[in-house]
Design a protein around this motif. Structure first.
Motif, PDB file in Angstrom:
ATOM      1  N   VAL A  12       3.019   9.287  -1.951  1.00 33.78           N
ATOM      2  CA  VAL A  12       3.938   9.259  -0.873  1.00 33.78           C
ATOM      3  C   VAL A  12       5.437   9.475  -1.474  1.00 33.78           C
ATOM      4  CG1 VAL A  12       4.959   7.414   0.402  1.00 33.78           C
ATOM      5  CG2 VAL A  12       2.165   7.734   0.423  1.00 33.78           C
ATOM      6  N   LYS A  53       8.693   5.607   1.020  1.00 32.34           N
ATOM      7  CA  LYS A  53       8.618   4.140   0.472  1.00 32.34           C
ATOM      8  C   LYS A  53       9.635   3.156   0.641  1.00 32.34           C
ATOM      9  CE  LYS A  53       5.432   5.755  -3.531  1.00 32.34           C
ATOM     10  NZ  LYS A  53       5.302   5.735  -4.871  1.00 32.34           N
ATOM     11  N   ASP A  64       3.350  11.884   4.845  1.00 30.38           N
ATOM     12  CA  ASP A  64       3.263  10.479   4.250  1.00 30.38           C
ATOM     13  C   ASP A  64       2.448   9.754   4.865  1.00 30.38           C
ATOM     14  OD1 ASP A  64       4.853  11.095   1.736  1.00 30.38           O
ATOM     15  OD2 ASP A  64       6.713  10.987   3.114  1.00 30.38           O
ATOM     16  N   ILE A  78       1.002  -1.459   0.051  1.00 27.03           N
ATOM     17  CA  ILE A  78       0.000   0.009   0.087  1.00 27.03           C
ATOM     18  C   ILE A  78       0.947   1.233  -0.052  1.00 27.03           C
ATOM     19  CG2 ILE A  78      -1.505   1.200   1.392  1.00 27.03           C
ATOM     20  CD1 ILE A  78      -2.499  -1.490   2.421  1.00 27.03           C
ATOM     21  N   GLU A  95      -6.079   7.116   3.875  1.00 29.05           N
ATOM     22  CA  GLU A  95      -6.507   6.141   2.927  1.00 29.05           C
ATOM     23  C   GLU A  95      -7.124   4.751   3.326  1.00 29.05           C
ATOM     24  OE1 GLU A  95      -4.750   3.910  -0.634  1.00 29.05           O
ATOM     25  OE2 GLU A  95      -4.529   5.969  -0.861  1.00 29.05           O
ATOM     26  N   GLU A 120       3.031   1.551  -3.453  1.00 27.47           N
ATOM     27  CA  GLU A 120       2.172   2.029  -4.623  1.00 27.47           C
ATOM     28  C   GLU A 120       1.290   3.188  -4.346  1.00 27.47           C
ATOM     29  OE1 GLU A 120      -0.266  -1.587  -5.312  1.00 27.47           O
ATOM     30  OE2 GLU A 120       1.502  -2.799  -6.269  1.00 27.47           O
ATOM     31  N   HIS A 121       1.523   3.814  -3.273  1.00 23.00           N
ATOM     32  CA  HIS A 121       0.562   5.179  -3.305  1.00 23.00           C
ATOM     33  C   HIS A 121       1.234   6.230  -3.969  1.00 23.00           C
ATOM     34  CE1 HIS A 121      -1.481   8.516  -1.608  1.00 23.00           C
ATOM     35  NE2 HIS A 121      -2.081   7.773  -0.382  1.00 23.00           N
ATOM     36  N   VAL A 144      -1.246   7.770   4.093  1.00 20.31           N
ATOM     37  CA  VAL A 144      -1.530   6.195   3.952  1.00 20.31           C
ATOM     38  C   VAL A 144      -2.606   6.140   5.091  1.00 20.31           C
ATOM     39  CG1 VAL A 144      -0.742   3.989   4.347  1.00 20.31           C
ATOM     40  CG2 VAL A 144       0.707   5.607   3.033  1.00 20.31           C
TER      41      VAL A 144
END
Length: 319
Positions: A202, A207, A228, A195, A235, A198-199, A232
């Motif tokens: 971010v 990552k 960041d 997650i 979401e 692949e955001h 996440v």
């Protein structure tokens, strides 16, 4: 008399010794999930026997052993019927035979989230209610449902149990179940690293940290103002909100109980989800409250004990 109850979690295996409806001893093991169930059985057996011998409990003093399993289970035949990258060899193991060979006692196995909602219904926050949904947020996402005062099962023993695989984005990430856009694929611990990576919004530096982050750390970073982490976290909160709203529309509960390891951050999760549910759920008869599990990580153990007690009573009447 005593019972042994086991919750085969994705991260931790919990083993409880129950007496008169309460846990009187407790063991936790790392799940070693990737190796499957069969290599875990000797470890579980050893822990059970150590609990019994430590308290001078004979096998004859056990009235049952119950297992909560993270997959689809036929509780009539006591057989795992389908898994999803959690103890994938379980479908080919006769667990009932293993229990009989080692302890010669009543055995019961069922879906873990179904046993969790049963625990809350018989002893926890949902006690006395007839219509309850429970959502467990952890390695995966599970659901269990009480409807009209009964645990629901359905034709193939999967009714109420597949809330983690309700689709909330049909164009979304592929799930381990083979579908796209499942709640679990978009907002569970199992997928958290993916997650983050692949955001689209971010940062690259965040990552790079994805593989070491869990939801506890993510919520801490978000609380500290890391932008960041906030992206996440929010979401995932929105995905969980959409899921709960769908469960409310599907099952019409009086209450939704939230449990699982991620709920250590309940002070953020519940108000956020409640606001979304109040705004978007179609409930003309009144708002549906969201509450935290009062039994915490042990909730499925209490559900198993409740079922074992019922089965013991039924056996006595049949004799």
């Amino acid at each position: 008399m005593y019972s042994i109850v086991i919750d085969l979690g994705g991260t931790i295996i919990k083993i409880g010794l129950m007496y008169k409806g309460d846990i009187c001893e407790y063991k936790r093991l790392d799940s070693n999930l990737s190796v499957g169930l069969l290599p875990n059985l000797p470890r579980i057996k050893q822990e059970i026997n150590e609990i019994l011998s430590g308290r001078n409990i004979r096998h004859a003093d056990l009235y049952g052993i119950g297992i909560a399993f993270p997959g689809l289970v036929d509780p009539v035949r006591n057989q795992v019927i389908s898994t999803n990258e959690k103890y994938d060899d379980a479908c080919h193991i006769n667990i009932s035979e293993w229990v009989q060979a080692n302890w010669n006692t009543l055995f019961y196995i069922d879906n873990d989230a179904r046993m969790a909602v049963t625990g809350e219904w018989c002893k926890g926050t949902a006690a006395g209610l007839d219509n309850v949904v429970m959502m467990t947020l952890g390695t995966g996402i599970g659901t269990g449902v009480i409807m009209d005062g009964k645990v629901i099962y359905g034709q193939h023993f999967q009714a109420g149990s597949l809330g983690g695989h309700f689709v909330v984005d049909y164009k979304g990430r592929k799930c381990t179940c083979g579908n796209k856009g499942c709640v679990e694929a978009l907002a569970s611990s199992f997928f958290l690293s993916t997650i983050i990576k692949e955001h689209p919004q971010v940062s690259f530096s965040f990552k790079r940290e994805a593989d070491r982050l869990d939801f506890k750390e993510l919520f801490c970073l978000a609380q500290a103002g890391n932008t960041d982490a906030v992206l996440v976290r929010n979401e995932c909160l929105d995905i969980w909100s959409a899921a709960v709203i769908t469960y409310i529309h599907a099952y019409d509960p009086e209450i939704v109980v939230l449990g699982g390891g991620i709920m250590k951050s309940q002070q953020i999760i519940i108000p956020y989800l409640q606001k979304k549910v109040d705004e978007y759920a179609w409930c003309p008869s009144g708002k549906v409250p969201l509450v935290h599990s009062s039994l915490g990580d042990d909730v499925a153990l209490y559900g198993l004990e409740y079922i074992l007690q019922k089965k013991k009573i039924n056996r006595l009447y049949q004799c």
